[in-house]
Design an enzyme around this catalytic site. Structure first.
Site, short mmCIF file in Angstrom:
data_model
loop_
_atom_site.label_atom_id
_atom_site.label_comp_id
_atom_site.label_asym_id
_atom_site.label_seq_id
_atom_site.Cartn_x
_atom_site.Cartn_y
_atom_site.Cartn_z
N TYR A 1 -32.27 13.20 13.14
CA TYR A 1 -31.38 13.46 12.01
C TYR A 1 -30.02 13.98 12.49
O TYR A 1 -29.94 14.92 13.29
CB TYR A 1 -31.99 14.49 11.04
CG TYR A 1 -31.01 14.94 9.98
CD1 TYR A 1 -30.68 14.10 8.93
CD2 TYR A 1 -30.38 16.18 10.07
CE1 TYR A 1 -29.75 14.49 7.99
CE2 TYR A 1 -29.46 16.58 9.12
CZ TYR A 1 -29.14 15.73 8.08
OH TYR A 1 -28.21 16.12 7.14
N HIS B 1 -16.39 16.29 4.84
CA HIS B 1 -16.90 17.54 4.28
C HIS B 1 -15.80 18.59 4.08
O HIS B 1 -16.06 19.65 3.51
CB HIS B 1 -18.01 18.10 5.17
CG HIS B 1 -19.32 17.37 5.02
ND1 HIS B 1 -19.42 16.01 5.14
CD2 HIS B 1 -20.59 17.81 4.77
CE1 HIS B 1 -20.69 15.64 4.97
NE2 HIS B 1 -21.41 16.72 4.73
N ASN C 1 -23.06 23.14 9.80
CA ASN C 1 -24.31 23.61 9.21
C ASN C 1 -24.48 25.09 9.46
O ASN C 1 -24.48 25.52 10.62
CB ASN C 1 -25.50 22.86 9.84
CG ASN C 1 -26.17 21.93 8.86
OD1 ASN C 1 -26.47 22.31 7.74
ND2 ASN C 1 -26.39 20.70 9.28
N TYR D 1 -25.08 63.85 -17.51
CA TYR D 1 -25.68 63.00 -16.49
C TYR D 1 -24.68 62.53 -15.46
O TYR D 1 -25.00 62.39 -14.27
CB TYR D 1 -26.33 61.77 -17.14
CG TYR D 1 -27.62 62.04 -17.87
CD1 TYR D 1 -28.09 63.33 -18.06
CD2 TYR D 1 -28.36 60.98 -18.38
CE1 TYR D 1 -29.26 63.56 -18.75
CE2 TYR D 1 -29.54 61.20 -19.08
CZ TYR D 1 -29.99 62.50 -19.26
OH TYR D 1 -31.15 62.72 -19.94
N ARG E 1 -24.55 65.62 -13.25
CA ARG E 1 -25.83 66.13 -12.76
C ARG E 1 -26.62 65.06 -11.99
O ARG E 1 -27.33 65.37 -11.02
CB ARG E 1 -26.66 66.62 -13.95
CG ARG E 1 -27.91 67.35 -13.56
CD ARG E 1 -28.73 67.94 -14.70
NE ARG E 1 -28.29 67.61 -16.04
CZ ARG E 1 -29.13 67.29 -17.04
NH1 ARG E 1 -30.42 67.20 -16.82
NH2 ARG E 1 -28.66 67.04 -18.25
N PHE F 1 -30.59 27.05 7.19
CA PHE F 1 -29.22 27.13 6.70
C PHE F 1 -29.15 27.58 5.23
O PHE F 1 -28.08 27.84 4.70
CB PHE F 1 -28.54 25.76 6.80
CG PHE F 1 -29.39 24.64 6.26
CD1 PHE F 1 -29.63 24.53 4.90
CD2 PHE F 1 -29.99 23.74 7.11
CE1 PHE F 1 -30.44 23.53 4.40
CE2 PHE F 1 -30.81 22.72 6.62
CZ PHE F 1 -31.03 22.61 5.26
N GLU G 1 -30.61 17.63 -1.61
CA GLU G 1 -30.44 19.09 -1.61
C GLU G 1 -30.63 19.56 -3.05
O GLU G 1 -29.69 19.82 -3.79
CB GLU G 1 -29.06 19.44 -1.05
CG GLU G 1 -28.93 18.98 0.40
CD GLU G 1 -27.50 18.98 0.92
OE1 GLU G 1 -26.59 19.44 0.19
OE2 GLU G 1 -27.29 18.52 2.05
#
Length: 513
Positions: free
Chosen positions: A54, A84, A199, A284, A287, A337, A423
């Protein structure tokens, strides 16, 4: 500046932050090429055998079943960087890009990616010369890591994309032009190297590392701001007594209470009303500060643990690992990844910091409202009515606290399919780390406003008694740049002045944990 040697082993968060802020310089370990050689040999052998691997001899993502011919293997690696590089938005800040260069070099040098030592060496050359790739901030779903951001980071290695040299604007210039100026030679990618460059979770890692250190610092600032408010509001320190804190011993709570005891120690202002009826029990927001601040501290510490593991992990795909019998090597696909651990951590970090701001805003309000301020003038204005004092500062605090509530909607529970449904579950971790930084920035504003109001309150109590030594030092530092406001003046410059000194106030107050 300290020296850091890149060996391929785990980095610490402090390493990343120091490099991001130019407090450390990085060199390659002399034996790095030897460490990386076995995995590179496996990739070369797979190419020579025409094995189906791959991203080496196949396409990417949904195109994983498409075999690539030998003549096109180099084109494949260049093509993935170009295709990309699809991010948009404002460029990432320089500290993030420096951290990113370091982290990507670290992953590649670990000896699992099957690339040449030339790649991490060139990334570190950019870093050493502070010649930074221009990386747009939007366009990642945190799935196969942050593909688009890493592609923009990697393009300059082949002389493409944009680089920002010292003195350049954020938009940068053509990489080839800048590289020629600085004597940096681009490289020609070989099989798998383009894929290995894009990646991984390093962009998420870089942003989260900076966010964690900022958040840890804000925990200290929150304790300081609270201590100043306690004195201004004629509060009591009895709730911070170690005897009541140890019976619920969460580590963060104990640390915050210890800080408050230290900050309020030897305070004449506290002593002046210690036995008054009004000081029996505070609201609060005063405190319960150790419980709220401390819970934030503990959650941030969890985020630190998650990221520490990540900084020693291999997040490439595919990777070269030992054979099942411990001999030889094989190439295996992985899901390391995927950004889910970082996404969860970043969402948690945002919630922790948002609560620091939320409780601080309640203390601000108490100082401004005469019904709750125990004798302070309305809105801390000595001549209220003619003057509005800090009325609108509370509006600003309320506004960004409410904005934080929207930003704290978890990104990590969202997903949307990409790459032809290959994906089909993504982490949205990039969204999570980016909005965590927005929450932190908003919290800085709220804490600055609390300190501004608290110091004004101390000034207005000066006829009663002086604050303690630690809070007096904080008051003096604020007043060195921001005079007491008797008559109304523009608030924004006052807020910004205190925002800019928050880190210094931690040192001034002597808070170390």
């Amino acid at each position: 500046m300290r020296d850091l040697q890149l060996t391929g082993d785990a980095l610490s968060i402090d390493d990343v932050v120091d490099v991001a802020h130019r407090r450390a310089r990085v060199t390659l370990s002399p034996d790095l090429a030897e460490r990386m050689a076995p995995a590179r040999g496996v990739v070369t052998d797979a190419v020579n055998r025409k094995a189906v691997v791959y991203g080496v001899t196949t396409g990417f993502g949904a195109l994983a079943d498409t075999t690539i011919g030998a003549d096109d293997l180099a084109k494949l690696q260049v093509g993935i960087l170009r295709s990309h590089a699809a991010a948009v938005g404002e460029p990432l800040p320089a500290p993030v890009v420096r951290a990113l260069l370091l982290l990507r070099a670290r992953t590649l040098s670990a000896g699992y990616s099957g690339v040449r030592v030339d790649l991490p060496a060139l990334l570190l050359e950019f870093l050493s010369k502070d010649v930074l790739p221009v990386v747009p901030s939007k366009g990642s779903v945190g799935a196969s890591g942050d593909l688009a951001q890493l592609a923009h980071l990697a393009l300059p290695l082949i002389g493409e994309g944009l680089l920002r040299a010292p003195g350049d604007g954020p938009e940068g210039r053509p990489a080839a032009e800048v590289m020629a100026e600085y004597g940096i030679t681009p490289i020609a990618l070989e099989p798998k190297e383009g894929l290995s460059l894009i990646n991984g979770t390093e962009p998420m890692q870089a942003v989260l590392a900076l966010a964690i250190t900022d958040a840890e610092q804000l925990c200290k600032v929150a304790d300081i701001a609270c201590a100043v408010s306690v004195e201004a509001l004629f509060g009591t320190d009895r709730a911070y007594d170690e005897r009541v804190q140890v019976i619920r011993p969460h580590p963060g709570q104990l640390a915050s209470a210890r800080n408050l005891r230290q900050l309020l120690a030897d305070s004449p202002l506290l002593a002046s009303h210690r036995h008054s009826d009004h000081a029996v029990q505070d609201s609060y927001a005063l405190r319960c500060a150790p419980q709220v601040h401390g819970s934030a501290r503990d959650l941030i510490e969890h985020c630190r643990r998650v990221l520490t593991i990540e900084l020693g992990s291999i997040v490439d795909n595919p990777v070269v690992v030992r054979g099942e019998d411990g001999t030889g090597f094989e190439v295996m696909s992985t899901g390391n990844f995927h950004g889910q651990p970082i996404a969860f951590a970043a969402d948690a970090l945002a919630m922790a910091v948002a609560e620091l701001a939320s409780i601080a805003e309640r203390r601000i309000y108490r100082m401004l409202d005469p019904a709750t301020s125990r004798g302070l003038p309305p809105f801390l204005a000595p001549d209220a009515g003619t003057n509005s004092g800090f009325m609108l500062a509370q509006y600003t605090a309320a506004s960004v606290v409410s904005e934080n509530k929207v930003l704290c909607h978890p990104a990590s529970v969202d997903t949307i399919p990409t790459s032809g449904n290959q994906e089909d579950h993504v982490s949205m971790g990039w969204h999570a780390v980016r909005k965590a930084h927005e929450v932190i920035d908003n919290a800085r504003t709220v804490l600055a406003i609390e300190l501004l109001c608290g110091v004004q309150g101390l000034d207005l109590r000066s006829d009663v008694a002086a604050p303690g030594p630690s809070t007096a030092a904080v008051q003096d530092r604020v007043r060195s740049e921001v005079p007491v406001m008797i008559v109304d003046r523009e608030l924004t410059p006052q807020i910004e002045a205190v925002r800019s000194m928050l880190d210094e106030l931690v040192e001034v107050a002597g808070v170390t944990v």
